[in-house]
Design a protein around this motif. Structure first.
Motif, short mmCIF file in Angstrom:
data_model
loop_
_atom_site.label_atom_id
_atom_site.label_comp_id
_atom_site.label_asym_id
_atom_site.label_seq_id
_atom_site.Cartn_x
_atom_site.Cartn_y
_atom_site.Cartn_z
N THR A 63 0.83 -1.20 0.00
CA THR A 63 0.00 0.00 0.00
C THR A 63 0.87 1.25 0.00
N LEU A 64 1.87 1.30 0.87
CA LEU A 64 2.76 2.46 0.93
C LEU A 64 3.53 2.64 -0.38
N LEU A 65 4.04 1.56 -0.93
CA LEU A 65 4.78 1.65 -2.20
C LEU A 65 3.89 2.15 -3.33
N LEU A 66 2.66 1.68 -3.38
CA LEU A 66 1.73 2.15 -4.41
C LEU A 66 1.37 3.61 -4.21
N GLN A 67 1.18 4.02 -2.97
CA GLN A 67 0.86 5.41 -2.69
C GLN A 67 2.00 6.33 -3.11
N VAL A 68 3.22 5.95 -2.80
CA VAL A 68 4.38 6.77 -3.17
C VAL A 68 4.56 6.78 -4.69
N ALA A 69 4.35 5.63 -5.34
CA ALA A 69 4.49 5.56 -6.79
C ALA A 69 3.47 6.46 -7.49
N VAL A 70 2.23 6.42 -7.02
CA VAL A 70 1.20 7.27 -7.62
C VAL A 70 1.53 8.74 -7.37
N ALA A 71 1.98 9.07 -6.17
CA ALA A 71 2.36 10.46 -5.87
C ALA A 71 3.53 10.91 -6.73
N ALA A 72 4.49 10.03 -6.99
CA ALA A 72 5.64 10.37 -7.84
C ALA A 72 5.19 10.66 -9.26
N VAL A 73 4.29 9.85 -9.77
CA VAL A 73 3.77 10.09 -11.12
C VAL A 73 3.02 11.42 -11.17
N LEU A 74 2.25 11.70 -10.14
CA LEU A 74 1.52 12.97 -10.09
C LEU A 74 2.47 14.16 -9.99
N VAL A 75 3.53 14.03 -9.19
CA VAL A 75 4.53 15.11 -9.10
C VAL A 75 5.15 15.34 -10.47
N PHE A 76 5.50 14.28 -11.15
CA PHE A 76 6.09 14.41 -12.48
C PHE A 76 5.13 15.10 -13.45
N LEU A 77 3.86 14.69 -13.43
CA LEU A 77 2.87 15.28 -14.34
C LEU A 77 2.60 16.75 -14.02
N VAL A 78 2.48 17.08 -12.74
CA VAL A 78 2.25 18.47 -12.35
C VAL A 78 3.46 19.32 -12.68
N SER A 79 4.65 18.78 -12.48
CA SER A 79 5.87 19.51 -12.80
C SER A 79 5.98 19.75 -14.31
N ALA A 80 5.64 18.73 -15.10
CA ALA A 80 5.71 18.87 -16.55
C ALA A 80 4.69 19.91 -17.02
N ALA A 81 3.52 19.91 -16.43
CA ALA A 81 2.50 20.89 -16.81
C ALA A 81 2.90 22.28 -16.34
N GLY A 82 3.56 22.35 -15.16
CA GLY A 82 3.94 23.64 -14.61
C GLY A 82 5.14 24.28 -15.29
N SER A 83 5.96 23.44 -15.96
CA SER A 83 7.14 24.01 -16.61
C SER A 83 6.75 24.76 -17.89
N GLY A 84 5.60 24.45 -18.45
CA GLY A 84 5.11 25.19 -19.62
C GLY A 84 6.00 25.09 -20.84
N GLY A 85 6.69 23.99 -20.99
CA GLY A 85 7.53 23.79 -22.16
C GLY A 85 8.87 24.47 -22.10
N ARG A 86 9.23 25.04 -20.94
CA ARG A 86 10.53 25.67 -20.78
C ARG A 86 11.62 24.62 -20.76
N ARG A 87 12.75 24.97 -21.32
CA ARG A 87 13.89 24.04 -21.29
C ARG A 87 14.73 24.35 -20.08
N HIS A 88 15.16 23.28 -19.43
CA HIS A 88 16.05 23.43 -18.28
C HIS A 88 17.46 23.10 -18.74
N PRO A 89 18.44 23.95 -18.41
CA PRO A 89 19.82 23.69 -18.85
C PRO A 89 20.42 22.49 -18.17
#
Length: 89
Positions: A63-89
Motif C-alpha cells: 500500500t505504501l509503495l503504491l501510494q508513493v508511486a502514484v504520488a511520484a507520477v503525479l509530481v512528475f505530471l504536475v511539474s511537466a505541466a507547470g514548466s510550460g515547455g521551458r527548457r532546463h539547462p
C-alpha cells in the motif's frame, strides 16, 4: 476517532506521501511546486494508492509503495505541466 485527530492524520499522511513522491522524481525533472501542492498531490496519491492496494488485497508495505508511486507520477505530471515547455539547462 474524533474529527480533529482524523484531519491531522490525513494531512500528515498526505504530506509524507507527497514528500516521498517528490523525492522519487529526479530534481531536474520537477518544477518547483509549493508545500500546499505537495500535500494535495500526496493526499491524491495516498487515496489512489489505497484504492489500488485494496483491490489487489495488498499489505501495508505494498500500500505504501503504491501510494508513493502514484504520488511520484503525479509530481512528475504536475511539474511537466507547470514548466510550460521551458527548457532546463
Amino acid at each position: 476517532m474524533d474529527t480533529p485527530t482524523g484531519i491531522v492524520s490525513v494531512l500528515l499522511t498526505g504530506a509524507v506521501v507527497g514528500l516521498l513522491g517528490r523525492a522519487v522524481v529526479p530534481a531536474r525533472r520537477r518544477a518547483p511546486i509549493g508545500c500546499l501542492m505537495t500535500v494535495l498531490i500526496g493526499l491524491l496519491g495516498a487515496a489512489l494508492g489505497l484504492v489500488v492496494a485494496t483491490s489487489v488485497d495488498g499489505g501495508w508495505l505494498l500500500t505504501l509503495l503504491l501510494q508513493v508511486a502514484v504520488a511520484a507520477v503525479l509530481v512528475f505530471l504536475v511539474s511537466a505541466a507547470g514548466s510550460g515547455g521551458r527548457r532546463h539547462p
